[in-house]
Structures are given as C-alpha cells and as structure tokens.
Design a protein around this motif. Structure first.
Motif, PDB file in Angstrom:
ATOM      1  N   ASN A 158     101.216  49.562 -57.754  1.00 56.30           N
ATOM      2  CA  ASN A 158     102.455  49.653 -58.520  1.00 56.30           C
ATOM      3  C   ASN A 158     102.118  49.939 -59.971  1.00 56.30           C
ATOM      4  O   ASN A 158     100.960  49.883 -60.375  1.00 56.30           O
ATOM      5  CB  ASN A 158     103.273  48.365 -58.377  1.00 56.30           C
ATOM      6  N   MET A 159     103.121  50.287 -60.745  1.00 54.81           N
ATOM      7  CA  MET A 159     102.858  50.654 -62.138  1.00 54.81           C
ATOM      8  C   MET A 159     103.611  49.795 -63.138  1.00 54.81           C
ATOM      9  O   MET A 159     103.405  49.921 -64.332  1.00 54.81           O
ATOM     10  CB  MET A 159     103.155  52.134 -62.367  1.00 54.81           C
ATOM     11  N   GLU A 160     104.496  48.932 -62.655  1.00 51.34           N
ATOM     12  CA  GLU A 160     105.303  48.107 -63.556  1.00 51.34           C
ATOM     13  C   GLU A 160     105.283  46.634 -63.165  1.00 51.34           C
ATOM     14  O   GLU A 160     106.110  45.850 -63.639  1.00 51.34           O
ATOM     15  CB  GLU A 160     106.748  48.618 -63.563  1.00 51.34           C
ATOM     16  N   CYS A 168     104.304  40.374 -57.905  1.00 45.20           N
ATOM     17  CA  CYS A 168     103.737  41.466 -58.708  1.00 45.20           C
ATOM     18  C   CYS A 168     102.906  42.480 -57.928  1.00 45.20           C
ATOM     19  O   CYS A 168     102.375  43.407 -58.536  1.00 45.20           O
ATOM     20  CB  CYS A 168     102.857  40.889 -59.821  1.00 45.20           C
ATOM     21  N   ALA A 169     102.738  42.311 -56.606  1.00 48.37           N
ATOM     22  CA  ALA A 169     101.807  43.179 -55.877  1.00 48.37           C
ATOM     23  C   ALA A 169     102.480  43.939 -54.744  1.00 48.37           C
ATOM     24  O   ALA A 169     103.351  43.415 -54.045  1.00 48.37           O
ATOM     25  CB  ALA A 169     100.652  42.351 -55.322  1.00 48.37           C
ATOM     26  N   GLU A 170     102.034  45.175 -54.578  1.00 49.00           N
ATOM     27  CA  GLU A 170     102.460  46.027 -53.469  1.00 49.00           C
ATOM     28  C   GLU A 170     101.635  45.692 -52.217  1.00 49.00           C
ATOM     29  O   GLU A 170     100.482  45.282 -52.302  1.00 49.00           O
ATOM     30  CB  GLU A 170     102.276  47.492 -53.893  1.00 49.00           C
ATOM     31  N   PHE A 171     102.209  45.930 -51.053  1.00 49.01           N
ATOM     32  CA  PHE A 171     101.644  45.486 -49.778  1.00 49.01           C
ATOM     33  C   PHE A 171     100.207  45.952 -49.533  1.00 49.01           C
ATOM     34  O   PHE A 171      99.321  45.143 -49.237  1.00 49.01           O
ATOM     35  CB  PHE A 171     102.553  45.959 -48.632  1.00 49.01           C
ATOM     36  N   ASN A 172      99.949  47.269 -49.612  1.00 52.26           N
ATOM     37  CA  ASN A 172      98.615  47.777 -49.273  1.00 52.26           C
ATOM     38  C   ASN A 172      97.524  47.137 -50.119  1.00 52.26           C
ATOM     39  O   ASN A 172      96.444  46.802 -49.614  1.00 52.26           O
ATOM     40  CB  ASN A 172      98.559  49.302 -49.433  1.00 52.26           C
ATOM     41  N   PHE A 173      97.800  46.965 -51.414  1.00 54.18           N
ATOM     42  CA  PHE A 173      96.792  46.375 -52.286  1.00 54.18           C
ATOM     43  C   PHE A 173      96.685  44.873 -52.064  1.00 54.18           C
ATOM     44  O   PHE A 173      95.602  44.297 -52.139  1.00 54.18           O
ATOM     45  CB  PHE A 173      97.111  46.674 -53.750  1.00 54.18           C
ATOM     46  N   ALA A 174      97.818  44.221 -51.778  1.00 52.29           N
ATOM     47  CA  ALA A 174      97.799  42.784 -51.528  1.00 52.29           C
ATOM     48  C   ALA A 174      97.021  42.434 -50.266  1.00 52.29           C
ATOM     49  O   ALA A 174      96.450  41.344 -50.164  1.00 52.29           O
ATOM     50  CB  ALA A 174      99.230  42.252 -51.415  1.00 52.29           C
ATOM     51  N   MET A 175      96.974  43.358 -49.309  1.00 54.11           N
ATOM     52  CA  MET A 175      96.237  43.110 -48.073  1.00 54.11           C
ATOM     53  C   MET A 175      94.737  43.029 -48.307  1.00 54.11           C
ATOM     54  O   MET A 175      94.018  42.336 -47.595  1.00 54.11           O
ATOM     55  CB  MET A 175      96.534  44.220 -47.054  1.00 54.11           C
ATOM     56  N   ASP A 176      94.227  43.774 -49.304  1.00 51.55           N
ATOM     57  CA  ASP A 176      92.794  43.723 -49.628  1.00 51.55           C
ATOM     58  C   ASP A 176      92.595  44.096 -51.094  1.00 51.55           C
ATOM     59  O   ASP A 176      92.216  45.222 -51.424  1.00 51.55           O
ATOM     60  CB  ASP A 176      92.001  44.666 -48.719  1.00 51.55           C
ATOM     61  N   PRO A 177      92.848  43.146 -51.999  1.00 52.66           N
ATOM     62  CA  PRO A 177      92.730  43.435 -53.434  1.00 52.66           C
ATOM     63  C   PRO A 177      91.319  43.865 -53.839  1.00 52.66           C
ATOM     64  O   PRO A 177      91.169  44.754 -54.691  1.00 52.66           O
ATOM     65  CB  PRO A 177      93.108  42.108 -54.098  1.00 52.66           C
ATOM     66  N   GLU A 178      90.296  43.247 -53.250  1.00 56.21           N
ATOM     67  CA  GLU A 178      88.922  43.607 -53.618  1.00 56.21           C
ATOM     68  C   GLU A 178      88.624  45.060 -53.269  1.00 56.21           C
ATOM     69  O   GLU A 178      87.960  45.779 -54.029  1.00 56.21           O
ATOM     70  CB  GLU A 178      87.911  42.674 -52.936  1.00 56.21           C
ATOM     71  N   ALA A 179      89.099  45.513 -52.111  1.00 51.93           N
ATOM     72  CA  ALA A 179      88.881  46.907 -51.719  1.00 51.93           C
ATOM     73  C   ALA A 179      89.568  47.858 -52.695  1.00 51.93           C
ATOM     74  O   ALA A 179      88.997  48.871 -53.111  1.00 51.93           O
ATOM     75  CB  ALA A 179      89.390  47.142 -50.299  1.00 51.93           C
ATOM     76  N   ALA A 180      90.813  47.522 -53.078  1.00 50.77           N
ATOM     77  CA  ALA A 180      91.531  48.362 -54.046  1.00 50.77           C
ATOM     78  C   ALA A 180      90.787  48.399 -55.379  1.00 50.77           C
ATOM     79  O   ALA A 180      90.665  49.460 -56.014  1.00 50.77           O
ATOM     80  CB  ALA A 180      92.956  47.842 -54.229  1.00 50.77           C
ATOM     81  N   SER A 284      99.704  37.587 -60.312  1.00 49.48           N
ATOM     82  CA  SER A 284      99.509  39.027 -60.465  1.00 49.48           C
ATOM     83  C   SER A 284      98.325  39.579 -59.676  1.00 49.48           C
ATOM     84  O   SER A 284      97.986  40.750 -59.816  1.00 49.48           O
ATOM     85  CB  SER A 284      99.329  39.383 -61.946  1.00 49.48           C
ATOM     86  N   ARG A 285      97.678  38.775 -58.830  1.00 48.31           N
ATOM     87  CA  ARG A 285      96.561  39.272 -58.018  1.00 48.31           C
ATOM     88  C   ARG A 285      97.023  40.474 -57.190  1.00 48.31           C
ATOM     89  O   ARG A 285      98.087  40.448 -56.572  1.00 48.31           O
ATOM     90  CB  ARG A 285      96.054  38.159 -57.101  1.00 48.31           C
ATOM     91  N   ALA A 286      96.209  41.524 -57.204  1.00 48.65           N
ATOM     92  CA  ALA A 286      96.434  42.789 -56.497  1.00 48.65           C
ATOM     93  C   ALA A 286      97.373  43.738 -57.229  1.00 48.65           C
ATOM     94  O   ALA A 286      97.631  44.843 -56.762  1.00 48.65           O
ATOM     95  CB  ALA A 286      96.920  42.573 -55.065  1.00 48.65           C
ATOM     96  N   MET A 287      97.886  43.342 -58.388  1.00 52.32           N
ATOM     97  CA  MET A 287      98.716  44.240 -59.184  1.00 52.32           C
ATOM     98  C   MET A 287      97.849  45.351 -59.791  1.00 52.32           C
ATOM     99  O   MET A 287      96.725  45.101 -60.209  1.00 52.32           O
ATOM    100  CB  MET A 287      99.397  43.462 -60.310  1.00 52.32           C
TER     101      MET A 287
END
Length: 327
Positions: A158-160, A168-180, A284-287
C-alpha cells in the motif's frame, strides 16, 4: 514481433484467475510457467486452481510448479477464508480433479523461476500476484536472479498506510512481511507496483462485473460460477469494508498488475521513489513506506502506480473471458 515471456507467481484466488485469463488472452504474451505460493488458499488448492484455469482455456501445456506453503519466518495464521473461500475460488467447485498432483511439475517453484529466467536472460517479466515468498527464496538460492529478469510487476502493498487485513497492511505483504522486505531491498531490476489503494481507486462499476460474467464463453461461465457466492464480489459485503475507504465499485486486484505487464499504456500516472517494508511496528508491520524525500538514501527506486485508463483496463478484462481462443 516476438512475444513477451512471462512467469506468473500466484496464490490463485478469484482475482488471480482473472489475471491469468488476461495473460492467456493477450496475443503479445507467452506464459512460460506458473509458480504457486500459499496465500488466498493453501498451496495445494492454489495448484489445483491454476490447473483449472489452464484447462478451461485449453492451455494445459503451460507448466505449473508448487512453491512455498508458508512464510519465511513463523507460522501462517492469516489465511483469509472469508474473502475468496477456503479453496480460493469461492468454495463452489465440486468436481475436483483426483489426478491433479500428477500434473504438477516436480521442480520447486523457486528453482523453476531461476532456471526459466537463466535460460532467457533479460527477456522474462515476472508477475507476482501473491505473497512474495517464492521470490525471496529464489534470491537466496541465486543472488544474481533479479539481474537476469527483464522486469518485475507486483500486486501488493500500500502507499498510504490503508490496510485490508490489518489497520495498516495489505494482505499479500501481511502474509509474509519478511519476504516483501527482501524483494524490495534486493530486487534491483525495474519494478512496478500495483498497490491495494491503486486498485481500489481505479474500480469499475458493479454493472461491469455483470456484463463481464454474462458472456457465453467457458471462461466467463467459470468466472460467474466462482464469484457467485464470494464476499469479495458482493456489493453488499463491500459496503462495510472497502467502500468505507474508496466508495463503491468492482475491483479485481491482481488483474491490475497483469494488465500493466500486458499493456503499459493502461497505467497513466505513477510515482518513482524508493520504498521499504516495515517489519517492526505493532500496528504497521508489513506496511509499504514510500520515501518521497530520499531519507532512506537507497540507490534503487520502484514505480508505484497511481492512475490507470479504466476503459482500457475494462477492455482487457472483457477480452480475457473470451476463451478458449479459437485455433
């Protein structure tokens, strides 16, 4: 003209299926492989969903590879079964293929990515539609992998700071924040990002969905079936969720990233800047954080989409369901 070579990395839910249809219908695209990752459903369901889409389009010759079944770190406890159903395709498919596993390639998805890109250096566009776990694993196996890519298209983030699974986090990134985080720090190839807000702000009217799935083709009938009981494609359900932020509209999230890969003119405005994925914040984790003022001092920028030609995008969607293509 030579076709653009594409690898699709997917957690095949309903919007991924729509994105895959766009790629299969595009005359300028050759899909050289589909790699599967957990996300909208468990990875075994994802593999079956991809095989189903390819079968409907009579494109079973495209190889399908099973990839990561969970995030790089920790347990997978975020499967969004209320969004696209337990199986990712709305829980309406009854006649599952008992032989599906025999149709999956034995090679792991990350290894397949590396091999296909190495065989076609600087010619392959990678379109990532799910959690970025397979991509992060690929760069750990082969640190030179990203520099062999032509470019990378990502649906996610996400950008905002507007989230859809956490505050604060979108699904794909929240599923694996470290990978993102790894992908945005270490993939230095040209990178294009269709964020959650971008998709939602470029929605189509709900009437468009009705027109889309009412066409008399196998692909359209398939889309009508899998959207029939799904909350994500319910105007009523979205009034309490997405519409709070963005107003009413039909959004096929992953299709935006694929459309940009197929036809770059679909995107009419974008921001070029460095980004970083937050790993620490309790809320804000994965934001995904956009660095518009260069405070991070990063050498690599990405292109974050902000506006698209909605009419042109809609036309790609319409063409995508006119499958299988006549030989």
């Amino acid at each position: 003209m030579a076709k653009k070579l594409v690898i699709i990395d997917t957690d095949c839910g309903i919007d991924d299926a729509q994105a895959i249809l766009i790629a299969l219908a595009a005359p300028n695209i050759e899909v050289v492989g589909v790699t599967c990752v957990f996300g909208n459903a468990a990875v075994d369901y994802v593999c079956q969903n991809v095989l189903r889409v390819l079968s409907i389009c009579e494109r079973e010759e495209i190889p399908v590879f099973r990839g990561c079944g969970g995030p790089l770190v920790g347990a997978n406890n975020l499967l969004a079964t209320d969004h696209f159903g337990t199986d990712g395709l709305g829980d309406v498919i009854k006649d599952r293929d008992p032989q599906w596993e025999q149709k999956i390639q034995r090679e792991h998805a990350a290894n397949a990515m590396i091999r296909l890109v190495t065989e076609n250096q600087n010619q392959v566009s990678l379109v990532a539609l799910g959690p970025l776990t397979n991509l992060a694993l690929a760069i750990r196996l082969d640190p030179s992998f990203p520099q062999k890519l032509k470019d990378l298209f990502i649906m996610g983030g996400n950008m905002e700071g507007i989230g859809n699974v956490t505050l604060c986090a979108e699904f794909n990134f929240a599923m694996d924040p470290e990978a993102a985080y790894i992908v945005y720090e270490e993939y230095l190839c040209p990178t294009y990002v269709a964020t959650w807000e971008f998709a939602c702000r470029n929605a189509l009217p709900w009437d468009f969905l009705e027109e889309l799935i009412s066409q008399d083709t196998p692909a359209a009938r398939f889309m009508k079936m899998i959207t029939s009981k799904c909350q994500a494609f319910s105007r009523e359900a979205m009034r309490k969720k997405r519409d709070v932020y963005f107003g009413s509209g039909f959004v096929s999230y992953d299709a935006y990233a694929m459309a940009a890969c197929v036809d770059g003119s679909v995107v009419t405005e974008r921001i070029e800047c460095p980004v970083r994925v937050e790993l620490q914040g309790s809320m804000s984790r994965a934001m995904m954080v956009l660095d518009r003022t260069n405070q991070l001092k990063k050498s690599h920028s990405v292109f974050v989409f902000t506006k698209c030609d909605v009419a042109k995008f809609g036309q790609l969607l319409m063409e995508s369901v006119r499958q299988p293509l006549k030989k």
